[in-house]
Design a protein around this motif. Structure first.
Motif, short mmCIF file in Angstrom:
data_model
loop_
_atom_site.label_atom_id
_atom_site.label_comp_id
_atom_site.label_asym_id
_atom_site.label_seq_id
_atom_site.Cartn_x
_atom_site.Cartn_y
_atom_site.Cartn_z
N ILE A 161 8.86 4.90 -7.95
CA ILE A 161 9.92 5.91 -7.89
C ILE A 161 10.69 5.83 -6.57
CG2 ILE A 161 8.79 7.90 -6.83
CD1 ILE A 161 9.77 9.54 -9.23
N ARG A 162 10.06 5.26 -5.54
CA ARG A 162 10.74 5.12 -4.24
C ARG A 162 11.91 4.15 -4.31
NH1 ARG A 162 6.69 4.11 0.62
NH2 ARG A 162 8.65 4.19 1.76
N SER A 163 11.95 3.31 -5.32
CA SER A 163 13.08 2.39 -5.46
C SER A 163 14.35 3.11 -5.90
CB SER A 163 12.73 1.29 -6.46
OG SER A 163 12.54 1.84 -7.77
N LYS A 164 14.21 4.38 -6.28
CA LYS A 164 15.36 5.13 -6.78
C LYS A 164 15.71 6.35 -5.93
CE LYS A 164 14.59 3.65 -11.55
NZ LYS A 164 13.62 2.59 -11.15
N ILE A 165 14.72 7.01 -5.39
CA ILE A 165 14.99 8.20 -4.58
C ILE A 165 14.18 8.13 -3.29
CG2 ILE A 165 15.52 9.64 -6.57
CD1 ILE A 165 12.76 10.86 -6.39
N ASN A 166 14.61 8.88 -2.29
CA ASN A 166 13.98 8.86 -0.97
C ASN A 166 12.79 9.81 -0.95
OD1 ASN A 166 13.43 8.53 1.74
ND2 ASN A 166 15.06 9.92 2.42
N VAL A 167 11.66 9.34 -1.45
CA VAL A 167 10.46 10.14 -1.51
C VAL A 167 9.31 9.35 -0.88
CG1 VAL A 167 9.84 9.30 -3.81
CG2 VAL A 167 8.96 11.50 -3.03
N GLU A 168 8.49 10.03 -0.10
CA GLU A 168 7.34 9.37 0.53
C GLU A 168 6.29 10.40 0.92
OE1 GLU A 168 8.22 7.42 4.14
OE2 GLU A 168 9.14 9.16 5.10
N TRP A 169 5.07 9.89 1.08
CA TRP A 169 3.97 10.73 1.54
C TRP A 169 3.87 10.64 3.06
CZ3 TRP A 169 1.15 13.84 -1.69
CH2 TRP A 169 1.32 13.61 -3.07
N SER A 170 3.58 11.78 3.69
CA SER A 170 3.42 11.83 5.14
C SER A 170 2.27 12.79 5.47
CB SER A 170 4.71 12.28 5.82
OG SER A 170 5.04 13.60 5.42
N LEU A 171 2.00 12.97 6.76
CA LEU A 171 0.93 13.85 7.20
C LEU A 171 1.49 15.15 7.76
CD1 LEU A 171 -1.47 11.34 9.00
CD2 LEU A 171 -1.82 12.43 6.78
N THR A 172 0.81 16.25 7.46
CA THR A 172 1.16 17.54 8.06
C THR A 172 0.59 17.60 9.47
OG1 THR A 172 -0.85 18.63 7.27
CG2 THR A 172 1.05 18.60 5.77
N ALA A 173 0.86 18.71 10.15
CA ALA A 173 0.33 18.89 11.51
C ALA A 173 -1.19 18.90 11.51
CB ALA A 173 0.89 20.18 12.11
N LEU A 206 3.99 15.50 0.31
CA LEU A 206 5.08 14.72 -0.26
C LEU A 206 6.40 15.23 0.29
CD1 LEU A 206 5.74 12.48 -2.34
CD2 LEU A 206 6.11 14.29 -4.03
N GLN A 207 7.25 14.29 0.73
CA GLN A 207 8.55 14.63 1.28
C GLN A 207 9.65 14.00 0.42
OE1 GLN A 207 8.65 13.53 5.48
NE2 GLN A 207 8.10 15.63 6.03
N LEU A 208 10.71 14.76 0.23
CA LEU A 208 11.89 14.29 -0.48
C LEU A 208 13.09 14.43 0.44
CD1 LEU A 208 13.29 13.32 -3.10
CD2 LEU A 208 13.52 15.73 -3.76
N ASN A 209 13.72 13.30 0.75
CA ASN A 209 14.86 13.30 1.69
C ASN A 209 14.50 13.95 3.02
OD1 ASN A 209 16.56 12.08 -0.27
ND2 ASN A 209 16.99 14.09 -1.16
N GLY A 210 13.25 13.77 3.45
CA GLY A 210 12.81 14.28 4.74
C GLY A 210 12.30 15.70 4.73
N PHE A 211 12.32 16.37 3.57
CA PHE A 211 11.86 17.75 3.48
C PHE A 211 10.56 17.82 2.67
CE2 PHE A 211 16.43 18.04 4.15
CZ PHE A 211 16.51 19.02 5.15
N LEU A 250 -4.60 7.26 4.23
CA LEU A 250 -4.43 7.98 2.98
C LEU A 250 -2.96 7.98 2.54
CD1 LEU A 250 -6.75 11.10 3.50
CD2 LEU A 250 -7.34 8.78 2.75
N VAL A 251 -2.05 8.24 3.47
CA VAL A 251 -0.64 8.28 3.10
C VAL A 251 -0.11 6.88 2.81
CG1 VAL A 251 -0.19 10.44 4.32
CG2 VAL A 251 0.11 8.28 5.52
N ASP A 252 -0.64 5.87 3.53
CA ASP A 252 -0.24 4.49 3.21
C ASP A 252 -0.65 4.13 1.79
OD1 ASP A 252 0.91 4.05 5.67
OD2 ASP A 252 -0.87 3.11 6.55
N TYR A 253 -1.83 4.55 1.42
CA TYR A 253 -2.31 4.27 0.06
C TYR A 253 -1.45 4.98 -0.98
CZ TYR A 253 -5.53 3.90 -3.89
OH TYR A 253 -6.10 3.64 -5.13
N LEU A 254 -1.15 6.26 -0.72
CA LEU A 254 -0.33 7.03 -1.66
C LEU A 254 1.09 6.48 -1.76
CD1 LEU A 254 -1.46 10.69 -0.88
CD2 LEU A 254 -2.14 9.24 -2.81
N ASN A 255 1.58 5.88 -0.68
CA ASN A 255 2.92 5.30 -0.70
C ASN A 255 2.96 3.92 -1.36
OD1 ASN A 255 4.54 7.35 0.47
ND2 ASN A 255 3.76 6.81 2.51
#
Length: 456
Positions: A234-246, A252-257, A201-206
């Motif tokens: 948008i990832r080509s401009k800012i450090n944003v990516e989808w990840s999984l929670t616990a 969605l994470q921005l600069n690791g947050f 799911l996160v690979d698809y969203l990314n």
């Protein structure tokens, strides 16, 4: 201002205040999805759609906001032709006109060509309002007010931001969050043609395009297919990516947050403005002044509401000079500002210096027993130096030595050089008071030729 001009301005503002979504006259109207007599929802056939708050909704998504963009362009032209001050024109765009598109960007499918056409018109008008030549960089339009910009964003990039905002709110919703994730999983499984794991799911969203995701999609366009493409762009401009929670839910994470739904839009906009600020500063000529003025917010107070300016006449000089571009194809503004600091303009430089010093003295409220000396020699010193501002309190054994400097904003190094020069110049006076047991602060108050302020 004559009566006719005043009436025209009022009418323009009234029209902006009363902006509404125009009627989609070029789209075929469908029957109401509710039968008013029976209260039964009709089934929409393939190719049909209904309008939800002005956004066409159906099995195959229809184009949205075409007439809205036409109306926005008309209002942009009216604002451009009005007698409003430049800051008022930008305020009208940000407050009344651009928000008309927000719902369509989140929930509809707006053609990129239409967005780009409007963006070109807005960018050209914005440069005119700032008195910038069209060849100048557009980054100052996209910086925040505090950075010395006017708070716009490129329309295509703004559309991607709204897609991410909508996706986060769907997945974090307390009412439809679980349903949204279930639908997302079905979309991913249709793409990879197998059971989807949480990591899929996160690979698809990314926006992953290799491996199982390299196959051609057989799904219809929907909010999740658009979200993956928006994230990839948008990832080509800012450090944003989808990840999984616990609990293995997409976030969605921005600069690791991790971003909450309540803060996602503000955070993404701020991060994108910082991207444009860094891009501007990398330019060898047009970024030298903004390296200074974008650091401290006080110099940019007038960009949002024209405060402490009578008619914003400062802008036609400030903006071109800040970008170091010529306003008329003749001599470079940088050289004009440097000549301003030569001996031929020493009187003007002195008046500016004294005006800053007078303002500091006016703002000063000394404690009881404090002696304030302005541009006077220091007792016990025979060097003839006269610090701009000397504040001494004998009872508290404290001394403050301040010198006003007005360098040209030739990168931040120019401000640091001015500060170090003043510290060295009056260092022996500071030592003189320290030998007497005083707690001494010796520093410079720096206000550049173009209004930049040293945050130190």
């Amino acid at each position: 201002m004559d009566d006719a001009t005043l009436i025209s301005l009022v009418q323009n503002y009234e029209e902006i205040y009363n902006l509404k979504h125009p009627d989609y006259g070029n789209q075929q109207r469908r029957d109401n999805i509710w039968e008013e007599t029976a209260g039964i929802m009709k089934r929409t056939a393939e190719g049909e759609f209904y309008e939800h708050l002005g956004v066409p909704t159906g099995y195959h998504v229809a184009r949205s906001a075409e007439q809205v963009l036409v109306k926005m362009t008309e209002n942009l032209d009216k604002v451009d032709e009005s007698l409003l001050a430049p800051w008022q024109k930008f305020d009208a765009m940000n407050t009344f006109i651009l928000p008309c598109l927000s719902f369509h960007l989140k929930n509809g499918v707006v053609r990129k060509k239409s967005l780009n056409d409007f963006d070109k018109s807005l960018k050209a008008a914005g440069k005119r309002w700032l008195n910038l030549p069209q060849r100048a960089g557009a980054e100052p339009l996209y910086l925040g007010y505090r950075m010395g910009g006017v708070n716009l964003l490129p329309m295509a990039l703004l559309a991607d931001v709204h897609q991410l905002v909508h996706g986060v709110r769907l997945l974090q919703s307390s009412t439809v969050g679980k349903l949204s994730q279930t639908i997302l999983q079905a979309v991913v499984e249709k793409k990879i043609r197998t059971t989807a794991q949480p990591s899929d799911l996160v690979d698809y969203l990314n926006g992953r395009m290799d491996g199982a995701f390299a196959s051609e999609s057989i799904d219809v366009t929907n909010v999740w297919t658009r979200l993956g493409l928006a994230t990839r762009r948008i990832r080509s401009k800012i450090n944003v990516e989808w990840s999984l929670t616990a609990t293995e839910e997409p976030q969605l994470q921005l600069n690791g947050f991790s971003l909450r739904a309540s803060e996602v839009e503000y955070s993404l906009r701020c991060s994108i403005r910082e991207y444009f600020r860094r891009r501007l500063l990398k330019k060898p000529d047009q970024g030298k002044v903004y390296e200074v003025t974008s650091v401290a917010t006080p110099p940019n107070h007038f960009m949002r509401n024209g405060d402490v300016t009578r008619d914003w006449t400062v802008c036609p000089l400030m903006a071109p000079a800040a970008l170091d571009v010529a306003t008329n194809g003749a001599a470079d503004v940088d050289m004009k500002m440097r000549r301003y600091h030569t001996f031929s303009h020493l009187a003007a430089v002195t008046r500016r210096h004294n005006a800053v010093l007078d303002r500091l003295v006016k703002a000063l409220v000394p404690h009881e027993g404090t002696t304030v000396r302005v541009n006077q020699c220091v007792g016990g010193m025979d060097d003839g130096l006269r610090p701009d501002l000397l504040i001494v309190n004998g009872a508290e054994k404290s001394a403050v030595i301040i010198d006003v400097a007005t360098p040209f904003e030739n990168r931040y190094a120019a401000f640091e050089a001015a500060r170090n020069e003043n510290r060295a110049k009056y260092g022996h006076i500071a030592d003189h008071f320290r030998r007497q047991g005083y707690d001494v602060c010796a520093d410079a108050f720096i206000l550049g030729a173009l209004g930049g302020m040293g945050p130190g």
